[in-house]
Design a protein around this motif. Structure first.
Motif, PDB file in Angstrom:
ATOM      1  N   ASP A  98       0.824  -1.207   0.000  1.00 14.16           N
ATOM      2  CA  ASP A  98       0.000   0.000   0.000  1.00 14.16           C
ATOM      3  C   ASP A  98       0.864   1.264   0.000  1.00 14.16           C
ATOM      4  OD1 ASP A  98      -2.214  -1.648  -0.008  1.00 14.16           O
ATOM      5  OD2 ASP A  98      -2.686  -1.330   2.116  1.00 14.16           O
ATOM      6  N   ARG A  99       1.951   1.262   0.779  1.00 11.07           N
ATOM      7  CA  ARG A  99       2.848   2.426   0.796  1.00 11.07           C
ATOM      8  C   ARG A  99       3.520   2.608  -0.570  1.00 11.07           C
ATOM      9  NH1 ARG A  99       4.402   0.055   5.506  1.00 11.07           N
ATOM     10  NH2 ARG A  99       6.434  -0.476   4.628  1.00 11.07           N
ATOM     11  N   ALA A 100       3.973   1.513  -1.164  1.00 12.16           N
ATOM     12  CA  ALA A 100       4.622   1.594  -2.478  1.00 12.16           C
ATOM     13  C   ALA A 100       3.627   2.054  -3.535  1.00 12.16           C
ATOM     14  CB  ALA A 100       5.222   0.241  -2.868  1.00 12.16           C
ATOM     15  N   GLU A 101       2.426   1.529  -3.494  1.00  8.93           N
ATOM     16  CA  GLU A 101       1.422   1.951  -4.471  1.00  8.93           C
ATOM     17  C   GLU A 101       1.135   3.439  -4.332  1.00  8.93           C
ATOM     18  OE1 GLU A 101      -2.908   0.577  -6.216  1.00  8.93           O
ATOM     19  OE2 GLU A 101      -2.384   0.026  -4.167  1.00  8.93           O
ATOM     20  N   GLY A 102       1.025   3.927  -3.098  1.00  7.18           N
ATOM     21  CA  GLY A 102       0.775   5.346  -2.882  1.00  7.18           C
ATOM     22  C   GLY A 102       1.893   6.218  -3.408  1.00  7.18           C
ATOM     23  N   SER A 103       3.127   5.777  -3.244  1.00  3.82           N
ATOM     24  CA  SER A 103       4.275   6.544  -3.708  1.00  3.82           C
ATOM     25  C   SER A 103       4.510   6.376  -5.202  1.00  3.82           C
ATOM     26  CB  SER A 103       5.518   6.099  -2.940  1.00  3.82           C
ATOM     27  OG  SER A 103       6.650   6.808  -3.366  1.00  3.82           O
ATOM     28  N   CYS A 104       4.289   5.188  -5.716  1.00  2.00           N
ATOM     29  CA  CYS A 104       4.621   4.878  -7.108  1.00  2.00           C
ATOM     30  C   CYS A 104       3.468   5.116  -8.089  1.00  2.00           C
ATOM     31  CB  CYS A 104       5.070   3.427  -7.224  1.00  2.00           C
ATOM     32  SG  CYS A 104       6.551   3.041  -6.269  1.00  2.00           S
ATOM     33  N   ALA A 105       2.276   5.213  -7.588  1.00  2.00           N
ATOM     34  CA  ALA A 105       1.115   5.379  -8.473  1.00  2.00           C
ATOM     35  C   ALA A 105       0.240   6.529  -7.975  1.00  2.00           C
ATOM     36  CB  ALA A 105       0.322   4.076  -8.531  1.00  2.00           C
ATOM     37  N   PRO A 106       0.762   7.756  -8.055  1.00  2.14           N
ATOM     38  CA  PRO A 106       0.046   8.895  -7.478  1.00  2.14           C
ATOM     39  C   PRO A 106      -1.081   9.447  -8.340  1.00  2.14           C
ATOM     40  CG  PRO A 106       2.081   9.647  -8.449  1.00  2.14           C
ATOM     41  CD  PRO A 106       2.059   8.144  -8.580  1.00  2.14           C
ATOM     42  N   ASN A 107      -1.201   8.962  -9.569  1.00  2.08           N
ATOM     43  CA  ASN A 107      -2.260   9.468 -10.455  1.00  2.08           C
ATOM     44  C   ASN A 107      -2.868   8.296 -11.225  1.00  2.08           C
ATOM     45  OD1 ASN A 107      -0.540   8.888 -12.709  1.00  2.08           O
ATOM     46  ND2 ASN A 107       0.503  10.838 -12.351  1.00  2.08           N
ATOM     47  N   GLU A 108      -3.893   8.575 -12.017  1.00  2.00           N
ATOM     48  CA  GLU A 108      -4.608   7.494 -12.701  1.00  2.00           C
ATOM     49  C   GLU A 108      -3.712   6.737 -13.687  1.00  2.00           C
ATOM     50  OE1 GLU A 108      -7.287   4.688 -13.496  1.00  2.00           O
ATOM     51  OE2 GLU A 108      -7.375   6.141 -11.869  1.00  2.00           O
ATOM     52  N   TYR A 109      -2.873   7.441 -14.433  1.00  2.00           N
ATOM     53  CA  TYR A 109      -1.963   6.768 -15.362  1.00  2.00           C
ATOM     54  C   TYR A 109      -1.015   5.850 -14.598  1.00  2.00           C
ATOM     55  CZ  TYR A 109       1.667   6.055 -18.871  1.00  2.00           C
ATOM     56  OH  TYR A 109       2.574   5.490 -19.720  1.00  2.00           O
ATOM     57  N   GLY A 110      -0.450   6.345 -13.518  1.00  2.00           N
ATOM     58  CA  GLY A 110       0.440   5.529 -12.693  1.00  2.00           C
ATOM     59  C   GLY A 110      -0.269   4.320 -12.117  1.00  2.00           C
ATOM     60  N   ARG A 111      -1.526   4.486 -11.700  1.00  2.00           N
ATOM     61  CA  ARG A 111      -2.288   3.352 -11.154  1.00  2.00           C
ATOM     62  C   ARG A 111      -2.559   2.300 -12.226  1.00  2.00           C
ATOM     63  NH1 ARG A 111      -4.053   7.628  -8.097  1.00  2.00           N
ATOM     64  NH2 ARG A 111      -5.748   8.221  -9.478  1.00  2.00           N
ATOM     65  N   LYS A 112      -2.804   2.731 -13.461  1.00  2.00           N
ATOM     66  CA  LYS A 112      -3.002   1.766 -14.555  1.00  2.00           C
ATOM     67  C   LYS A 112      -1.723   0.950 -14.786  1.00  2.00           C
ATOM     68  CE  LYS A 112      -6.676   4.036 -17.088  1.00  2.00           C
ATOM     69  NZ  LYS A 112      -7.074   4.687 -18.338  1.00  2.00           N
ATOM     70  N   ILE A 113      -0.579   1.612 -14.738  1.00  2.00           N
ATOM     71  CA  ILE A 113       0.686   0.896 -14.892  1.00  2.00           C
ATOM     72  C   ILE A 113       0.881  -0.053 -13.717  1.00  2.00           C
ATOM     73  CG2 ILE A 113       3.197   1.143 -14.981  1.00  2.00           C
ATOM     74  CD1 ILE A 113       2.713   3.862 -16.373  1.00  2.00           C
ATOM     75  N   TRP A 114       0.631   0.422 -12.515  1.00  2.00           N
ATOM     76  CA  TRP A 114       0.792  -0.388 -11.296  1.00  2.00           C
ATOM     77  C   TRP A 114      -0.066  -1.648 -11.380  1.00  2.00           C
ATOM     78  CZ3 TRP A 114       4.030  -0.228  -7.231  1.00  2.00           C
ATOM     79  CH2 TRP A 114       3.693  -0.983  -6.100  1.00  2.00           C
ATOM     80  N   ARG A 115      -1.299  -1.514 -11.876  1.00  2.00           N
ATOM     81  CA  ARG A 115      -2.214  -2.663 -11.958  1.00  2.00           C
ATOM     82  C   ARG A 115      -1.950  -3.534 -13.188  1.00  2.00           C
ATOM     83  NH1 ARG A 115      -6.140   1.594 -10.625  1.00  2.00           N
ATOM     84  NH2 ARG A 115      -6.610   1.649 -12.855  1.00  2.00           N
ATOM     85  N   GLY A 116      -1.017  -3.133 -14.045  1.00  2.00           N
ATOM     86  CA  GLY A 116      -0.712  -3.922 -15.238  1.00  2.00           C
ATOM     87  C   GLY A 116      -1.680  -3.678 -16.376  1.00  2.00           C
TER      88      GLY A 116
END
Length: 125
Positions: A98-116
């Motif tokens: 959760d901490r890494a996701e918050g730091s690494c995926a701060p916006n919608e584009y980043g969250r899409k990359i994070w989720r694959g």
């Protein structure tokens, strides 16, 4: 998804540079020109350690970034597969994720990359 594939998929699909207080992952080159990924203080490295037992820095054998001829091959871990699975089910792993996701995926584009759901790399100055 196998833990080995998760590690490679997340690392190769999503590298974020963040110079803020909570860094996702730092990337630099050593004297030989090899690329080094991560510092123990980086959120992504804490996630790798808590969930997979993988220590940073990670080193590329390439001077141009991550290259893996067969990314679906099993990745070696210092722990056995049952131990890695137990780590992934732990509260410490969930918290680090959760901490890494918050730091690494701060916006919608980043969250899409994070989720694959998208390929790419995000860089923040």
């Amino acid at each position: 998804m196998r833990p080995e594939a998760l590690f490679l998929a997340v690392l190769s699909a999503f590298l974020v540079l963040d110079r803020g207080v909570a860094r996702c992952i730092t990337i630099g080159k050593d004297r030989s020109g090899r690329i080094r990924y991560g510092d123990a203080a980086d959120e992504f490295c804490q996630f790798l350690n808590a969930c997979l037992g993988v220590q940073c820095p990670l080193e590329s054998v390439s001077t141009v970034g991550i290259e893996d001829d067969s990314p679906e091959d099993a990745q070696p871990f210092s722990d056995s597969l049952p131990a890695v699975c137990a780590r992934m089910r732990s509260a410490a792993c969930r918290d680090a994720h959760d901490r890494a996701e918050g730091s690494c995926a701060p916006n919608e584009y980043g969250r899409k990359i994070w989720r694959g759901e998208a390929k790419g790399a995000c860089a923040r100055p």
